[in-house]
Design an enzyme around this catalytic site. Structure first.
Site, PDB file in Angstrom:
ATOM      1  N   ASN A   1       7.951 -22.545 125.529  1.00  0.00           N
ATOM      2  CA  ASN A   1       6.718 -23.124 126.457  1.00  0.00           C
ATOM      3  C   ASN A   1       6.481 -24.762 125.985  1.00  0.00           C
ATOM      4  O   ASN A   1       6.182 -25.415 126.420  1.00  0.00           O
ATOM      5  CB  ASN A   1       5.332 -21.779 125.883  1.00  0.00           C
ATOM      6  CG  ASN A   1       5.004 -22.197 124.723  1.00  0.00           C
ATOM      7  OD1 ASN A   1       5.757 -22.086 123.578  1.00  0.00           O
ATOM      8  ND2 ASN A   1       3.717 -22.211 124.400  1.00  0.00           N
TER       9      ASN A   1
ATOM     10  N   GLY B   1       5.931 -17.391 118.694  1.00  0.00           N
ATOM     11  CA  GLY B   1       6.969 -16.317 120.072  1.00  0.00           C
ATOM     12  C   GLY B   1       6.039 -15.488 120.189  1.00  0.00           C
ATOM     13  O   GLY B   1       5.225 -15.223 119.782  1.00  0.00           O
TER      14      GLY B   1
ATOM     15  N   THR C   1       8.249  -9.951 119.047  1.00  0.00           N
ATOM     16  CA  THR C   1       9.253  -9.948 118.849  1.00  0.00           C
ATOM     17  C   THR C   1       8.992 -10.499 117.219  1.00  0.00           C
ATOM     18  O   THR C   1       9.954 -10.451 116.055  1.00  0.00           O
ATOM     19  CB  THR C   1       9.580 -11.647 120.049  1.00  0.00           C
ATOM     20  OG1 THR C   1       9.862 -11.819 120.497  1.00  0.00           O
ATOM     21  CG2 THR C   1      11.200 -11.859 118.721  1.00  0.00           C
TER      22      THR C   1
ATOM     23  N   GLU D   1       3.039 -17.265 113.927  1.00  0.00           N
ATOM     24  CA  GLU D   1       2.308 -17.919 114.727  1.00  0.00           C
ATOM     25  C   GLU D   1       2.475 -17.341 116.592  1.00  0.00           C
ATOM     26  O   GLU D   1       3.609 -17.213 117.239  1.00  0.00           O
ATOM     27  CB  GLU D   1       2.926 -18.991 115.310  1.00  0.00           C
ATOM     28  CG  GLU D   1       2.785 -19.507 114.522  1.00  0.00           C
ATOM     29  CD  GLU D   1       1.056 -19.911 113.321  1.00  0.00           C
ATOM     30  OE1 GLU D   1       1.053 -19.806 112.627  1.00  0.00           O
ATOM     31  OE2 GLU D   1      -0.114 -20.202 114.811  1.00  0.00           O
TER      32      GLU D   1
ATOM     33  N   CYS E   1      -0.267 -20.423 123.788  1.00  0.00           N
ATOM     34  CA  CYS E   1      -0.654 -19.631 123.616  1.00  0.00           C
ATOM     35  C   CYS E   1      -2.447 -20.679 123.258  1.00  0.00           C
ATOM     36  O   CYS E   1      -3.249 -18.884 122.802  1.00  0.00           O
ATOM     37  CB  CYS E   1      -0.354 -19.077 122.464  1.00  0.00           C
ATOM     38  SG  CYS E   1       0.087 -21.240 121.371  1.00  0.00           S
TER      39      CYS E   1
ATOM     40  N   GLU F   1       0.210 -22.636 109.858  1.00  0.00           N
ATOM     41  CA  GLU F   1       1.067 -23.664 109.772  1.00  0.00           C
ATOM     42  C   GLU F   1       0.077 -25.005 109.576  1.00  0.00           C
ATOM     43  O   GLU F   1      -1.132 -25.233 109.784  1.00  0.00           O
ATOM     44  CB  GLU F   1       1.995 -23.521 110.881  1.00  0.00           C
ATOM     45  CG  GLU F   1       2.510 -22.620 111.469  1.00  0.00           C
ATOM     46  CD  GLU F   1       3.874 -22.955 112.387  1.00  0.00           C
ATOM     47  OE1 GLU F   1       2.939 -22.734 113.608  1.00  0.00           O
ATOM     48  OE2 GLU F   1       4.547 -23.186 112.923  1.00  0.00           O
TER      49      GLU F   1
HETATM   50  O1  TXE Z   1       8.927 -14.563 123.499  1.00  0.00           O
HETATM   51  P1  TXE Z   1      10.210 -13.757 122.344  1.00  0.00           P
HETATM   52  P2  TXE Z   1       9.356 -14.748 125.098  1.00  0.00           P
HETATM   53  C1  TXE Z   1       4.266 -14.547 124.439  1.00  0.00           C
HETATM   54  C2  TXE Z   1       4.129 -15.558 125.877  1.00  0.00           C
HETATM   55  C3  TXE Z   1       5.732 -14.162 126.358  1.00  0.00           C
HETATM   56  C4  TXE Z   1       6.005 -13.885 124.894  1.00  0.00           C
HETATM   57  C5  TXE Z   1       7.568 -13.582 124.873  1.00  0.00           C
HETATM   58  O2  TXE Z   1       3.237 -13.444 126.066  1.00  0.00           O
HETATM   59  O3  TXE Z   1       5.217 -14.104 127.678  1.00  0.00           O
HETATM   60  O4  TXE Z   1       5.628 -14.023 124.405  1.00  0.00           O
HETATM   61  O5  TXE Z   1       8.280 -15.138 125.355  1.00  0.00           O
HETATM   62  C6  TXE Z   1      13.869 -15.835 119.794  1.00  0.00           C
HETATM   63  N1  TXE Z   1      15.173 -11.925 116.765  1.00  0.00           N
HETATM   64  N2  TXE Z   1       4.747 -16.437 123.802  1.00  0.00           N
HETATM   65  O6  TXE Z   1      10.044 -14.048 125.972  1.00  0.00           O
HETATM   66  O7  TXE Z   1      11.258 -13.239 122.921  1.00  0.00           O
HETATM   67  C7  TXE Z   1      14.053 -16.107 121.119  1.00  0.00           C
HETATM   68  O8  TXE Z   1      15.115 -16.810 121.885  1.00  0.00           O
HETATM   69  C8  TXE Z   1      15.341 -13.351 116.194  1.00  0.00           C
HETATM   70  C9  TXE Z   1       3.078 -16.729 123.022  1.00  0.00           C
HETATM   71  O9  TXE Z   1       9.867 -16.461 124.987  1.00  0.00           O
HETATM   72  O10 TXE Z   1       9.347 -14.210 121.714  1.00  0.00           O
HETATM   73  C10 TXE Z   1      13.417 -17.633 121.164  1.00  0.00           C
HETATM   74  O11 TXE Z   1      13.881 -18.515 120.269  1.00  0.00           O
HETATM   75  N3  TXE Z   1      14.221 -14.054 117.007  1.00  0.00           N
HETATM   76  C11 TXE Z   1       4.196 -17.654 122.626  1.00  0.00           C
HETATM   77  C12 TXE Z   1      12.267 -17.209 120.759  1.00  0.00           C
HETATM   78  O12 TXE Z   1      12.396 -15.594 119.453  1.00  0.00           O
HETATM   79  C13 TXE Z   1      14.986 -13.666 118.734  1.00  0.00           C
HETATM   80  C14 TXE Z   1       5.106 -18.906 123.053  1.00  0.00           C
HETATM   81  C15 TXE Z   1      10.716 -16.280 121.179  1.00  0.00           C
HETATM   82  O13 TXE Z   1      11.317 -15.826 122.280  1.00  0.00           O
HETATM   83  C16 TXE Z   1      14.752 -12.108 119.096  1.00  0.00           C
HETATM   84  C17 TXE Z   1       5.765 -18.312 123.926  1.00  0.00           C
HETATM   85  C18 TXE Z   1      15.236 -11.381 117.671  1.00  0.00           C
HETATM   86  N4  TXE Z   1      15.110 -10.042 118.028  1.00  0.00           N
HETATM   87  C19 TXE Z   1       6.150 -16.979 124.073  1.00  0.00           C
HETATM   88  N5  TXE Z   1      14.744 -12.041 120.269  1.00  0.00           N
HETATM   89  C20 TXE Z   1       3.466 -18.897 121.334  1.00  0.00           C
HETATM   90  N6  TXE Z   1       2.774 -17.793 120.310  1.00  0.00           N
HETATM   91  O14 TXE Z   1       3.118 -20.062 121.680  1.00  0.00           O
HETATM   92  C21 TXE Z   1      13.286 -13.380 120.775  1.00  0.00           C
HETATM   93  N7  TXE Z   1      13.835 -13.968 119.202  1.00  0.00           N
END
Ligand code: TXE
Length: 480
Positions: free
Chosen positions: A150, A226, A230, A248, A282, A461
């Protein structure tokens, strides 16, 4: 077609698999780059490079380390326009937003920790028993940084800068959905003379590269931003390996508006806190609670202002909202709008996909959407949607709105609007979120602890919190 290589041991190299992943431009809905489809072999290579570089990097004087990190900050500034355009194309966000927020903050992240590391001191404690304690804060070694799509460069550098400043070497993975600015950062690091192996960027899927980082026995700390799901998955791997973890995660943030607020300032800011970055931050305030005497007026003005927002080509100056980051995410957000209707909500404005013309005719765009008439505890008001969708509802008492605000599994950020000072402090004390903005939103001092409680994450952080996360504390007690 741009090919995005890994940055390992100071070199830009192909993945060992020789395979590549499609990277989409969400504004046009087409593939525009190819990304290294790396795996545990590439992560292993990166860890070896980081281990080799660690003695020199951690042994460098703070002045020397600071100077190199400042050069990276200057490199980001020197490539400002290129990075902002790349970010807008990769993520779909308005170019203006990348220019005003994402890229300046990426430079600030490096500036802040490049100077902070010079002042990062440890403490001592003397004892009446004739002893002195001193605390050493030493770098951990090889750390993993995994970041989301994001705010790609903003959040990527928010982890890497303190990790490097504290003297660690890093194996980092940006999101495979928005890898471009991380790749451009590799080139900036090479240009800045960052020694080989100090920072390694391995691109690819989360369940391959991210998983390999989480599992690697010689990566002893993980900083992740993320989704909550995850984050929990990574914690399951890291916990039994006793790795340090900074998580986070998601949020479902309340915006609480009292009738005595500074109305115009509130309305201008709530437009941003609702829809900035297409609501994909977020920290966005996706649940808006308005004290009843103000509710009808706010609803009228807010819906009118929302309907006037321009959803358009992110490269155009007058676009307020750009594209949603991916087709699956656009469909996820649309599914929540359907859910809201099933749960009894009324769509006051928005709710549909936007079909643009010309260049963006196949892009992934959504109308900013305002929904009312839902209960505080329905799924739409409890689950993170992460798109340009907000719900509004009235409240009568502080107790009532605090119950609503604190009712979700998340606890990341709140915003409160009131001119009553005592109430501002009282409400802040009762809100169960790691961050509370009163009469403002996203006003950021990088020294402050940043993060959430409950399912919004673990740890903080920012400032010395980040430097302490990325170091091991050792207490030495000398009896004399
Ligand atoms: O996040 P992911 P996504 C929330 C938001 C979104 C949801 C999923 O609701 O719809 O999370 O978003 C890596 N082992 N936020 O799919 O999957 C992945 O490659 C290790 C809030 O984008 O969590 C990426 O680099 N790593 C958030 C990172 O994790 C893994 C901002 C985030 O991906 C993994 C974004 C695994 N098994 C989404 N699977 C915020 N807090 O700002 C994925 N990744």
């Amino acid at each position: 077609m741009k090919v995005i290589s890994n940055y390992i041991n100071g070199q830009l190299i192909a993945p060992q698999s020789g395979q590549y992943i499609d990277v989409y431009d969400p504004s046009v809905g087409e593939v525009y780059a190819k990304l290294s489809d790396s795996d545990n072999r590439d992560v292993g290579q990166a860890v070896q490079a980081a281990k080799k570089a660690f003695p020199v990097w951690s042994g460098m004087t703070t002045e020397k380390r600071s100077a190199i990190l400042l050069k990276i900050a200057q490199g980001i500034e020197a490539n400002f326009e290129k990075l902002a355009l790349a970010e807008s194309i990769d993520n779909g966000k308005p170019l203006k937003l990348a220019q005003e927020v994402d890229i300046p903050r990426a430079a600030s992240n490096f500036h802040f920790f490049a100077t902070g590391l010079i002042h990062f001191a440890s403490e001592s404690h003397s004892m009446e028993e004739g002893a002195i304690n001193y605390t050493l804060r030493t770098p951990i070694g090889v750390v993993g940084c995994i970041s989301p799509w994001n705010l790609p460069l903003y959040l990527f550098t928010w982890k890497i800068a303190p990790a490097l400043a504290a003297g660690n070497c890093v194996v980092a993975k940006p999101s495979e959905i928005t890898p471009m600015t991380a790749f451009l950062l590799s080139e900036i690091c090479i240009e800045a003379g960052l020694p080989a192996g100090v920072l390694n960027i391995v691109h690819g899927y989360g369940n391959k590269v991210g998983q390999a980082i989480a599992e690697h026995p010689q990566i002893t700390a993980i900083s992740f931003t993320g989704g909550t799901v995850t984050g929990a998955h990574i914690a399951k791997i890291a916990a039994p390996m006793f790795k340090k973890l900074s998580l986070e995660l998601g949020g479902k943030n309340p915006a609480i508006i009292f009738a005595d607020c500074n109305y115009e300032k509130m309305l201008d800011t709530v437009m941003r806190s609702s829809f900035a970055n297409q609501g994909q931050i977020c920290l966005c305030g996706s649940r808006i609670f308005v004290e009843r005497p103000l509710y009808e007026k706010f609803k009228l003005d807010f819906v009118q202002r929302t309907a006037q927002l321009k959803v358009g080509d992110p490269l155009l100056e007058n676009s307020n909202l750009g594209a949603i980051v991916s087709e699956p995410h656009m469909n996820k957000v649309l599914s929540y709008i359907d859910l809201a209707k099933q749960e009894g909500g009324t769509i006051l404005t928005g709710g549909k996909r936007v079909k643009l013309e010309e260049r963006c005719k196949n892009g992934w765009f959504l109308e900013p959407t305002v929904i009312e008439g839902l209960s505080y505890d329905c799924r739409t008001n409890q689950e993170e949607i992460f798109g340009p969708v907000v719900t509004i509802m009235p409240f009568d008492t502080e107790e009532e709105v605090l119950m609503y605000a604190n009712s979700t599994q998340y606890g990341l950020a709140s915003s409160v609007w009131t001119e009553n000072l005592s109430r501002a402090h009282r409400i802040a004390a009762e809100l169960k979120t790691g961050i509370i903005w009163t009469n403002c939103w996203l006003l950021r001092d990088l020294r402050t602890p940043f993060g959430g409680m409950k399912n919004s994450g673990v740890g903080r952080e920012g400032g010395w919190e980040a430097m302490r996360f990325f170091t091991e504390a050792k207490n030495v007690c000398i009896k004399y």
